[in-house]
Design an enzyme around this catalytic site. Sequence first.
Site, PDB file in Angstrom:
ATOM      1  N   VAL A  59       0.811  -1.219   0.000  1.00  0.00           N
ATOM      2  CA  VAL A  59       0.000   0.000   0.000  1.00  0.00           C
ATOM      3  C   VAL A  59       0.842   1.265   0.000  1.00  0.00           C
ATOM      4  O   VAL A  59       0.312   2.361  -0.255  1.00  0.00           O
ATOM      5  CB  VAL A  59      -0.973   0.024   1.201  1.00  0.00           C
ATOM      6  CG1 VAL A  59      -1.976  -1.110   1.102  1.00  0.00           C
ATOM      7  CG2 VAL A  59      -0.223  -0.006   2.532  1.00  0.00           C
ATOM      8  N   SER A 138      -7.697   3.820  14.998  1.00  0.00           N
ATOM      9  CA  SER A 138      -7.463   3.156  16.288  1.00  0.00           C
ATOM     10  C   SER A 138      -7.877   4.108  17.390  1.00  0.00           C
ATOM     11  O   SER A 138      -7.934   5.333  17.176  1.00  0.00           O
ATOM     12  CB  SER A 138      -5.976   2.815  16.434  1.00  0.00           C
ATOM     13  OG  SER A 138      -5.659   2.398  17.753  1.00  0.00           O
ATOM     14  N   TYR A 151       3.329   4.967  16.116  1.00  0.00           N
ATOM     15  CA  TYR A 151       2.028   4.373  15.801  1.00  0.00           C
ATOM     16  C   TYR A 151       0.905   5.354  16.107  1.00  0.00           C
ATOM     17  O   TYR A 151      -0.020   5.545  15.305  1.00  0.00           O
ATOM     18  CB  TYR A 151       1.851   3.089  16.598  1.00  0.00           C
ATOM     19  CG  TYR A 151       0.535   2.384  16.353  1.00  0.00           C
ATOM     20  CD1 TYR A 151       0.327   1.622  15.209  1.00  0.00           C
ATOM     21  CD2 TYR A 151      -0.504   2.484  17.281  1.00  0.00           C
ATOM     22  CE1 TYR A 151      -0.880   0.976  14.991  1.00  0.00           C
ATOM     23  CE2 TYR A 151      -1.715   1.834  17.070  1.00  0.00           C
ATOM     24  CZ  TYR A 151      -1.894   1.087  15.921  1.00  0.00           C
ATOM     25  OH  TYR A 151      -3.095   0.450  15.705  1.00  0.00           O
ATOM     26  N   ALA A 153       1.020   8.591  16.284  1.00  0.00           N
ATOM     27  CA  ALA A 153       1.046   9.686  15.312  1.00  0.00           C
ATOM     28  C   ALA A 153       0.395   9.275  13.997  1.00  0.00           C
ATOM     29  O   ALA A 153      -0.371  10.036  13.394  1.00  0.00           O
ATOM     30  CB  ALA A 153       2.488  10.131  15.073  1.00  0.00           C
ATOM     31  N   SER A 154       0.677   8.053  13.555  1.00  0.00           N
ATOM     32  CA  SER A 154       0.123   7.596  12.275  1.00  0.00           C
ATOM     33  C   SER A 154      -1.389   7.450  12.327  1.00  0.00           C
ATOM     34  O   SER A 154      -2.095   7.751  11.349  1.00  0.00           O
ATOM     35  CB  SER A 154       0.765   6.270  11.859  1.00  0.00           C
ATOM     36  OG  SER A 154       0.330   5.180  12.673  1.00  0.00           O
ATOM     37  N   LYS A 155      -1.917   7.010  13.459  1.00  0.00           N
ATOM     38  CA  LYS A 155      -3.367   6.816  13.565  1.00  0.00           C
ATOM     39  C   LYS A 155      -4.104   8.146  13.766  1.00  0.00           C
ATOM     40  O   LYS A 155      -5.254   8.288  13.342  1.00  0.00           O
ATOM     41  CB  LYS A 155      -3.684   5.838  14.688  1.00  0.00           C
ATOM     42  CG  LYS A 155      -3.232   4.404  14.388  1.00  0.00           C
ATOM     43  CD  LYS A 155      -3.887   3.851  13.120  1.00  0.00           C
ATOM     44  CE  LYS A 155      -3.575   2.384  12.907  1.00  0.00           C
ATOM     45  NZ  LYS A 155      -4.266   1.818  11.725  1.00  0.00           N
ATOM     46  N   ILE A 184      -7.833  -5.325  20.326  1.00  0.00           N
ATOM     47  CA  ILE A 184      -8.419  -6.404  19.535  1.00  0.00           C
ATOM     48  C   ILE A 184      -7.430  -7.561  19.470  1.00  0.00           C
ATOM     49  O   ILE A 184      -6.237  -7.355  19.215  1.00  0.00           O
ATOM     50  CB  ILE A 184      -8.761  -5.922  18.109  1.00  0.00           C
ATOM     51  CG1 ILE A 184      -9.614  -4.636  18.154  1.00  0.00           C
ATOM     52  CG2 ILE A 184      -9.464  -7.026  17.336  1.00  0.00           C
ATOM     53  CD1 ILE A 184     -10.957  -4.785  18.835  1.00  0.00           C
TER      54      ILE A 184
END
Length: 255
Positions: A59, A138, A151, A153-155, A184
């Site tokens: 991606v 998230s 992580y 920051a990306s979400k 999850i």
Amino acid sequence: MFEELRGRVVLVTGGASGIGAGIVDAFHGEGSTVVSADLSFPDGLQQDPQGTWTVGLDVTDEDAVAAVVSDIADGIGVIDTVVTAAGTSTLGFATETTAAQWDLNLDVNAKGSFLVAKHVAARLVDDERTGRIIFISSQAGKNGYRGMTAYVASKHAVLGVTKTMATELAPRGITVNAICPGIIETPMKHRERIEGGAIRGMTAEEVAAEDRSQVPLGRTGTPHDVAGVALFLASDLAGYMTGQGINVTGGMTMH
């Protein structure tokens, strides 16, 4: 349950495992024509015995994303619904996070989600069709969590893209929403418990117990919990919802 999803062409990235695999199964169960894209699959569209299509996809590679979206449109049909579930994570406190870790999280989780949504949306606009774009963000897109700087920051970025694309595409009748899962049970979560426990001086089992203790409903979630919300967002029932970040956290995040 959702008769309108029967025959709809649905692309799910990260469909080989975890949340993505759960979403693939859910749409397949509704009679949708599902394309599961994942870095682990061979190149080229292939159909499995259950009728689900698979295709290899990185991606973060825009040329590859554009080619896959085009191949699906030409070989199967224009994508009506896309769910961007491809994702990754690294663990580390902010002062120890490397540039490589930062780049990996932002490339896969933020840029990768954007590129897939961009090319699906462009095809829908060109063909004057409505559609559904569903990002997997998230609860980390709404909160800060120690040891997960890149992580988180990306979400957060995914939620920003959700709101912007929702605003831009609303006049076209294309809705754009995000799902914000909590804890999850997936292979990625199991790995995070091992790695996160190591930097915090805890065992994976201790981290799992801590996870459960933070959820008001008293249990961690499953991919099925997330998949049900994806079906709803793709359905006619959610036709008046756009730009939303919907929590699926067992009450752990309530804003």
